[in-house]
Scaffold this motif. Structure first.
Motif, mmCIF file in Angstrom:
data_model
loop_
_atom_site.group_PDB
_atom_site.id
_atom_site.type_symbol
_atom_site.label_atom_id
_atom_site.label_comp_id
_atom_site.label_asym_id
_atom_site.label_seq_id
_atom_site.Cartn_x
_atom_site.Cartn_y
_atom_site.Cartn_z
ATOM 1 N N GLU A 195 -9.566 -8.861 8.065
ATOM 2 C CA GLU A 195 -8.468 -8.063 8.611
ATOM 3 C C GLU A 195 -7.766 -7.291 7.496
ATOM 4 O O GLU A 195 -7.394 -6.127 7.667
ATOM 5 C CB GLU A 195 -7.468 -8.964 9.343
ATOM 6 C CG GLU A 195 -6.394 -8.182 10.084
ATOM 7 C CD GLU A 195 -5.443 -9.062 10.879
ATOM 8 O OE1 GLU A 195 -4.469 -8.521 11.412
ATOM 9 O OE2 GLU A 195 -5.674 -10.279 10.957
ATOM 10 N N ALA A 196 -7.597 -7.947 6.341
ATOM 11 C CA ALA A 196 -6.970 -7.281 5.199
ATOM 12 C C ALA A 196 -7.788 -6.065 4.774
ATOM 13 O O ALA A 196 -7.227 -4.993 4.498
ATOM 14 C CB ALA A 196 -6.830 -8.260 4.032
ATOM 15 N N LEU A 197 -9.091 -6.219 4.739
ATOM 16 C CA LEU A 197 -9.970 -5.102 4.367
ATOM 17 C C LEU A 197 -9.880 -3.974 5.401
ATOM 18 O O LEU A 197 -9.868 -2.796 5.051
ATOM 19 C CB LEU A 197 -11.413 -5.593 4.242
ATOM 20 C CG LEU A 197 -11.687 -6.598 3.111
ATOM 21 C CD1 LEU A 197 -13.107 -7.138 3.225
ATOM 22 C CD2 LEU A 197 -11.472 -5.973 1.750
ATOM 23 N N ALA A 198 -9.779 -4.361 6.672
ATOM 24 C CA ALA A 198 -9.678 -3.361 7.735
ATOM 25 C C ALA A 198 -8.355 -2.597 7.656
ATOM 26 O O ALA A 198 -8.282 -1.429 8.042
ATOM 27 C CB ALA A 198 -9.815 -4.031 9.100
ATOM 28 N N LEU A 199 -7.319 -3.254 7.149
ATOM 29 C CA LEU A 199 -6.010 -2.614 7.020
ATOM 30 C C LEU A 199 -5.919 -1.703 5.800
ATOM 31 O O LEU A 199 -4.913 -1.032 5.595
ATOM 32 C CB LEU A 199 -4.911 -3.683 6.935
ATOM 33 C CG LEU A 199 -4.595 -4.415 8.242
ATOM 34 C CD1 LEU A 199 -3.656 -5.584 7.979
ATOM 35 C CD2 LEU A 199 -3.980 -3.462 9.253
ATOM 36 N N GLY A 200 -6.962 -1.717 4.973
ATOM 37 C CA GLY A 200 -6.978 -0.822 3.824
ATOM 38 C C GLY A 200 -6.865 -1.496 2.477
ATOM 39 O O GLY A 200 -6.695 -0.816 1.448
ATOM 40 N N ILE A 248 0.836 -1.202 0.000
ATOM 41 C CA ILE A 248 0.000 0.000 0.000
ATOM 42 C C ILE A 248 0.873 1.256 0.000
ATOM 43 O O ILE A 248 0.601 2.219 -0.717
ATOM 44 C CB ILE A 248 -0.964 -0.010 1.214
ATOM 45 C CG1 ILE A 248 -2.040 -1.094 1.028
ATOM 46 C CG2 ILE A 248 -1.630 1.354 1.395
ATOM 47 C CD1 ILE A 248 -2.933 -1.305 2.230
ATOM 48 N N ASP A 249 1.948 1.213 0.781
ATOM 49 C CA ASP A 249 2.877 2.350 0.810
ATOM 50 C C ASP A 249 3.659 2.466 -0.499
ATOM 51 O O ASP A 249 3.825 3.565 -1.042
ATOM 52 C CB ASP A 249 3.847 2.217 1.975
ATOM 53 C CG ASP A 249 3.176 2.460 3.328
ATOM 54 O OD1 ASP A 249 2.150 3.173 3.352
ATOM 55 O OD2 ASP A 249 3.657 1.925 4.335
ATOM 56 N N LEU A 250 4.140 1.330 -1.008
ATOM 57 C CA LEU A 250 4.928 1.340 -2.243
ATOM 58 C C LEU A 250 4.120 1.807 -3.443
ATOM 59 O O LEU A 250 4.654 2.390 -4.386
ATOM 60 C CB LEU A 250 5.490 -0.063 -2.524
ATOM 61 C CG LEU A 250 6.643 -0.532 -1.625
ATOM 62 C CD1 LEU A 250 6.914 -2.014 -1.860
ATOM 63 C CD2 LEU A 250 7.900 0.291 -1.896
#
Length: 204
Positions: free
Chosen positions: A91-96, A69-71
């Motif tokens: 959890e993946a969805l919650a992390l963005g 996501i940062d890259l």
């Protein structure tokens, strides 16, 4: 639309690419592992959408998602997997994550999902997120009948045979028989030890 597909299985990459290359407005890049994907995001990014295989080499699960996501300069990054469970997907969805795609998804649905996520929306199959997961049976519970479990629960509560019988609308002699049987099945010397075993094993 620039899409980066990262998956260590060549067949999966080729299959998905075959679907997407029919879309005239899509330009597809591929990577075989997370380091390769990270390099492509750094040198050719940001992509309109990055699809990451959850279990490919170097991914490190959700840690890879956060790095990607940062890259990708916070542009959409989604997870694809054939084995991920619902809690991990949530959890993946919650992390963005932009979404979660099961590898069993139909070609037409895949294309719709990619366009949906690239537009900034979050995608996940409704059926996957709402289906009831099978509850695993406790090892001790597998040894006992439903009625024996009810009686054992009464023992754990400290109830007498008479109290259990009244609660279950059974004869006291029937409860005595159930106690004797469940003690044998649990290798317990008596009702007290049976209750202790159930407590220690976290059955109730």
């Amino acid at each position: 639309m620039k899409v980066l597909l990262a998956d260590d299985h060549e067949l999966v990459r080729d299959t998905i690419c075959a679907f997407l290359q029919n879309e005239k407005d899509m330009s597809i890049s591929v990577a075989a592992d997370f380091p390769d994907a990270a390099d492509k995001m750094t040198t050719a990014g940001p992509f309109d959408l990055v699809l990451l295989d959850y279990s490919m080499p170097g991914m490190d699960g959700l840690e890879g998602l956060k790095k990607a996501i940062d890259l990708n300069f916070r542009s959409p990054v989604a997870i694809i997997s054939g084995t991920i469970d619902r809690p991990t997907a949530e959890e993946a969805l919650a992390l963005g994550a932009a979404g979660f795609l099961p590898k069993t998804i139909a070609a037409k649905s895949l294309i719709h999902a990619i366009r949906f996520m690239a537009a900034g929306e979050q995608y996940a199959p409704i059926q996957f997120l709402t289906e009831v997961e099978e509850q695993s049976t406790h090892p001790l519970a597998e040894k006992l009948t439903d009625r024996e479990l009810q009686v054992l629960e009464g023992l754990v509560k400290g109830q007498s045979n008479k109290e259990i019988a009244r609660e279950l609308a059974l004869q006291e002699v029937t409860i005595k028989l159930h106690v004797k049987t469940l003690c044998r099945k649990l290798d317990a010397k008596n009702r007290t030890q049976a209750a202790i075993i159930a407590k220690e094993e976290g059955l109730f």
